[in-house]
Design a protein around this motif. Structure first.
Motif, short mmCIF file in Angstrom:
data_model
loop_
_atom_site.label_atom_id
_atom_site.label_comp_id
_atom_site.label_asym_id
_atom_site.label_seq_id
_atom_site.Cartn_x
_atom_site.Cartn_y
_atom_site.Cartn_z
N GLU A 1 -27.83 40.08 10.08
CA GLU A 1 -26.84 40.44 9.13
C GLU A 1 -26.37 39.50 7.86
O GLU A 1 -26.00 40.16 7.12
N ALA B 1 -7.83 36.75 26.75
CA ALA B 1 -8.81 37.44 25.68
C ALA B 1 -9.14 36.22 24.50
O ALA B 1 -9.01 36.46 23.40
N THR B 2 -9.61 35.00 25.14
CA THR B 2 -9.89 34.14 24.35
C THR B 2 -11.39 34.31 23.58
O THR B 2 -11.61 33.23 22.77
N VAL C 1 -10.30 39.85 29.69
CA VAL C 1 -10.99 41.03 29.04
C VAL C 1 -11.85 40.34 27.92
O VAL C 1 -11.66 39.15 27.55
N GLY C 2 -12.80 41.29 27.42
CA GLY C 2 -13.58 41.15 26.17
C GLY C 2 -14.81 39.96 26.62
O GLY C 2 -15.29 40.02 27.75
N ILE D 1 -0.64 35.18 21.67
CA ILE D 1 -0.50 33.87 21.17
C ILE D 1 -2.12 33.47 20.70
O ILE D 1 -2.93 33.74 21.41
N SER E 1 -19.07 39.88 9.25
CA SER E 1 -20.57 39.48 8.95
C SER E 1 -21.15 40.70 8.13
O SER E 1 -22.27 40.93 8.00
N LYS E 2 -20.19 41.72 7.87
CA LYS E 2 -20.76 42.63 7.07
C LYS E 2 -19.87 42.84 5.73
O LYS E 2 -20.25 41.98 4.85
N THR F 1 -1.36 29.16 16.74
CA THR F 1 -1.20 28.48 17.69
C THR F 1 -2.08 28.39 18.85
O THR F 1 -2.57 29.56 19.37
C1 LIG Z 1 -19.43 37.66 12.83
C2 LIG Z 1 -19.45 38.66 13.87
C3 LIG Z 1 -20.03 39.65 13.93
C4 LIG Z 1 -20.16 40.64 15.08
N1 LIG Z 1 -20.69 41.82 14.77
C5 LIG Z 1 -20.70 42.78 15.93
C6 LIG Z 1 -21.28 43.92 15.95
O1 LIG Z 1 -21.62 44.43 14.79
N2 LIG Z 1 -21.23 44.73 17.06
C7 LIG Z 1 -20.73 44.34 18.11
O2 LIG Z 1 -20.83 45.16 19.17
N3 LIG Z 1 -20.07 43.22 18.22
C8 LIG Z 1 -20.09 42.46 17.13
N4 LIG Z 1 -19.64 40.96 17.59
C9 LIG Z 1 -19.22 40.89 18.75
C10 LIG Z 1 -17.52 41.13 18.84
O3 LIG Z 1 -16.71 40.63 17.69
C11 LIG Z 1 -16.82 40.30 20.06
O4 LIG Z 1 -17.69 40.93 21.28
C12 LIG Z 1 -15.55 40.57 20.04
O5 LIG Z 1 -14.70 40.34 18.88
C13 LIG Z 1 -15.01 40.06 21.41
O6 LIG Z 1 -13.68 40.12 21.48
P1 LIG Z 1 -12.45 39.28 22.07
O7 LIG Z 1 -11.17 39.75 21.97
O8 LIG Z 1 -13.04 39.09 23.50
O9 LIG Z 1 -12.84 37.81 21.49
P2 LIG Z 1 -12.36 37.28 19.83
O10 LIG Z 1 -12.33 38.74 19.08
O11 LIG Z 1 -13.37 36.39 19.45
O12 LIG Z 1 -11.03 36.98 19.99
C14 LIG Z 1 -10.86 36.01 20.60
C15 LIG Z 1 -9.44 35.22 19.90
O13 LIG Z 1 -8.68 34.47 20.77
C16 LIG Z 1 -8.39 33.14 19.90
N5 LIG Z 1 -8.44 32.15 20.82
C17 LIG Z 1 -9.61 31.13 21.64
N6 LIG Z 1 -9.00 30.54 21.98
C18 LIG Z 1 -7.80 30.28 22.11
C19 LIG Z 1 -6.67 29.22 22.51
N7 LIG Z 1 -7.19 28.28 23.29
N8 LIG Z 1 -5.36 29.61 22.06
C20 LIG Z 1 -4.79 30.44 21.02
N9 LIG Z 1 -5.99 31.25 20.70
C21 LIG Z 1 -7.28 31.30 21.17
C22 LIG Z 1 -9.55 32.93 18.86
O14 LIG Z 1 -8.97 32.26 17.68
C23 LIG Z 1 -9.72 34.56 18.51
O15 LIG Z 1 -8.82 35.20 17.71
C24 LIG Z 1 -19.57 40.22 16.29
C25 LIG Z 1 -18.94 38.76 16.38
C26 LIG Z 1 -18.92 38.07 15.44
C27 LIG Z 1 -18.34 36.63 15.34
#
Ligand SMILES: Cc1cc2nc3c(=O)[nH]c(=O)nc-3n(C[C@H](O)[C@H](O)[C@H](O)COP(=O)(O)OP(=O)(O)OC[C@H]3O[C@@H](n4cnc5c(N)ncnc54)[C@H](O)[C@@H]3O)c2cc1C
Length: 431
Positions: free
Chosen positions: A175, A119-120, A293-294, A37, A51-52, A91
Motif C-alpha cells: 500500500e 483493545a490495545t 477484542v481486536g 482511555i 496507509s491509503k 493517556t
Molecule cells: C496502516 C495500517 C493499514 C491497515 N490496513 C488494513 C486494511 O486495509 N484491511 C484490514 O483488514 N486491516 C488493516 N489494518 C489492520 C487494522 O487496522 C487492525 O487490525 C485494527 O486497527 C485493529 O483494531 P484494534 O482496535 O484491535 O487496534 P488499534 O486500531 O491498533 O487500536 C489500538 C489503540 O490502543 C491504543 N493503546 C495501545 N496501548 C495502549 C495503552 N497502554 N494505553 C492507552 N492506549 C493504548 C493505541 O494507541 C491505539 O489507539 C491496517 C493497519 C494499519 C496500521
C-alpha cells in the motif's frame, strides 16, 4: 492524584474501541458509565485509511472517524460528549492490576472499572529491535498511528520528487509503495520472500501485482533484506544497505515488517495463546469481568474448529460488537450466539482492490485475466480442501460479486478445479 471510576472502561482507542462505543450506545449505556482511555490524541478512527487516502497527495480525509468503514454514523468527538462517554485521550496506561480492577497512567492517574475491555491493538516491529545499524536515522518511518502518518506526510512535502525505499512486501509495503508513487516519489521495494504477501497470495496472484507495480514504476527487489542504513551528517537517512551488497539511495524509508499484539500490561494476569489474550466465543478472558477484542484477542474460530488471532479491521469491529453484546446479555441473565467469524481481508492500492474470504488452505485454481498489462484486471482464485471451496479471492469485483465471494467461502460447496477454472466468479454467483 484523584482516582476516576467507571462502570465500563475500554483501554485503547482504535477501531475496536470505536465500534464498541457504538454498541454500548445501542445497548443504552448511561452518561458517565463508559470511558475510553487512549494513548492517541484523537478519537477512534478507521486505521486502514492511514496507509491509503490519508497519504494521497491531495490531502487528508474529510471523514476519518469510526464508523465510516461499515457505512455507519460518524462518531466525531461530539458524539461521545453527547452520549456522556468519556474520551480520555493522550493517556497511556502503564500498569494494569486486574485483581484490584485498577489501571494507572504514565502521569500517575488511577482509573477503576467494574468491567474492562482490552483493545490495545498491535505495535510495529522495528528494525532497531533487531540491531540493524543506522535504523534510528531520521526519515525512517513505521506506520501504525496517526502521528506516524502525519510525520510521513511532512517528509513527503520536504522530499518532493525524492527517493524512497520500502522495506517489506506485505500489506504496508504494497500500500505504501503505491501511495508514494502517487506522490511522485521514486520507489524501490525490498523483501526477502520469493513473492509479495506470501502469507495470503499464491505465486500466481503475486505475479499479477508485481507486474502491475512494475508498470507503475515501482522497482521490486526480492530475496534480500536491509542490513544497515547510511546517514547524512544531519542525521537523515541517506541510503539503505542490502544483504546482497547493493546500496539504494533513499530520502525516505518506510518499514513494514510485521506487528506484535500489545498484551504486556496483562502478562501473568490472563491466559494467553498465539501471542494474544485467550478469550471464549464472547471475548471474555480468563480474568473476571475482563474482555479482550481486536488484534489482541485469541478466540475460537467456530467455522474451522480451531483458535486464531486475526489482525484485520473487519474482525476488530465485529469482535468489539460481540463483546459489548455479551457484557449486556450477561448483566441481564440472557444469552447470545457464539462468535461465528468468516475471515475477511482486503486491500486497495492504485486503482486495484481485492477481497478475500475464508481460509487459504488446500489446492488452488486461478481464473480470469491475470495479465498486468491488460486494461481489465479482473481475476480471482479459489482454494479447495477435501473437494470443497474453503477460500476465495477476487481482484476488481463488483459489490454483488464480492457478496457472492463471501457466500461461497461460508457455504463451502463441493466443486472441481476444472469447473472452477471454467466458470470463475460465475460459480460463486450461482450459490
Ligand atoms: C496502516 C495500517 C493499514 C491497515 N490496513 C488494513 C486494511 O486495509 N484491511 C484490514 O483488514 N486491516 C488493516 N489494518 C489492520 C487494522 O487496522 C487492525 O487490525 C485494527 O486497527 C485493529 O483494531 P484494534 O482496535 O484491535 O487496534 P488499534 O486500531 O491498533 O487500536 C489500538 C489503540 O490502543 C491504543 N493503546 C495501545 N496501548 C495502549 C495503552 N497502554 N494505553 C492507552 N492506549 C493504548 C493505541 O494507541 C491505539 O489507539 C491496517 C493497519 C494499519 C496500521
Amino acid at each position: 492524584m484523584a482516582e476516576k471510576s467507571f462502570k465500563y472502561v475500554i483501554v485503547g482507542g482504535g477501531v475496536a474501541a470505536g465500534y464498541a462505543a457504538r454498541e454500548f450506545a445501542k445497548q443504552g449505556v448511561k452518561p458517565g458509565e463508559l470511558a475510553i482511555i487512549s494513548k492517541e490524541a484523537v478519537a477512534p478512527y478507521e486505521r486502514p485509511a492511514l496507509s491509503k487516502a490519508y497519504l494521497f497527495p491531495e490531502g487528508k480525509l474529510p471523514g476519518f472517524h469510526v464508523c465510516v468503514g461499515s457505512g455507519g454514523e460518524r462518531l466525531l468527538p461530539e458524539w461521545y460528549a453527547e452520549k456522556g462517554i468519556s474520551l480520555i485521550l493522550s493517556t497511556e496506561i502503564v500498569k494494569a492490576d486486574l485483581a484490584s480492577k485498577t489501571l494507572v497512567s504514565s502521569a500517575g492517574e488511577s482509573f477503576k472499572y467494574q468491567t474492562l475491555l482490552i483493545a490495545t491493538g498491535s505495535t510495529v516491529l522495528k528494525l532497531s529491535d533487531f540491531g540493524v545499524k543506522g535504523a534510528d536515522s531520521k526519515n525512517i518511518f513505521y506506520l501504525r498511528e496517526i502521528d506516524d502518518a502525519d510525520q510521513l506526510v511532512e517528509a513527503l512535502k520536504a522530499k518532493k520528487n525524492g527517493k524512497a525505499v520500502i522495506v517489506g512486501g506485505g500489506y504496508i509495503g504494497l500500500e505504501l509503495s503505491a501511495v508514494l508513487r502517487l506522490n511522485n516519489i521514486e520507489v524501490n521495494m525490498v523483501y526477502p520472500e520469493p513473492w509479495c504477501m506470501p502469507r495470503l497470495f499464491t505465486e500466481s496472484i503475486a505475479a499479477f501485482y508485481e507486474g502491475y507495480y512494475k508498470n507503475k514504476g515501482v522497482n521490486i527487489i526480492k530475496g534480500t533484506v536491509a542490513v544497515g542504513f547510511d546517514t547524512h551528517p544531519n542525521g537523515e537517512v541517506k541510503a539503505v544497505k542490502l544483504k546482497d551488497g547493493r546500496v539504494l539511495e533513499a530520502d525516505i524509508v518506510v518499514v513494514g515488517v510485521g506487528a506484535i499484539p500489545l498484551t504486556s500490561l496483562f502478562e501473568g494476569q490472563v491466559e494467553t495463546d498465539i501471542r494474544g489474550i485467550k478469550t471464549n466465543a464472547f471475548f471474555k478472558t480468563s480474568a473476571p469481568d475482563v474482555y479482550a477484542v481486536g488484534d489482541v484477542a485469541t478466540f475460537p474460530m467456530k467455522m474451522y474448529n480451531d483458535v486464531r488471532r486475526v489482525e484485520h479491521v473487519d474482525h476488530s469491529r465485529k469482535s468489539a460488537e460481540q463483546a459489548v453484546k455479551a457484557i449486556y446479555a450477561n448483566e441481564q441473565g440472557k444469552s447470545i450466539d457464539e462468535y461465528d467469524y468468516l475471515p475477511y481481508f482486503y486491500s486497495r492500492a492504485f486503482d486495484l482492490s481485492w477481497q478475500f474470504y475464508g481460509d487459504n488452505k488446500g489446492e488452488t485454481v486461478l481464473f480470469g485475466d491475470t495479465d498486468p498489462n491488460s486494461a481489465t484486471h479482473k481475476f480471482g482464485q479459489y482454494w479447495i480442501k477435501d473437494g470443497k471451496i474453503v477460500g476465495a479471492f477476487l481482484e476488481s469485483g463488483t459489490p454483488e460479486e464480492n457478496k457472492a465471494l463471501a457466500k461461497v467461502a461460508k457455504v463451502q460447496p463441493a466443486a472441481t478445479l476444472d469447473q472452477l477454472a471454467q466458470e470463475g466468479i460465475g460459480f460463486a454467483s450461482k450459490i
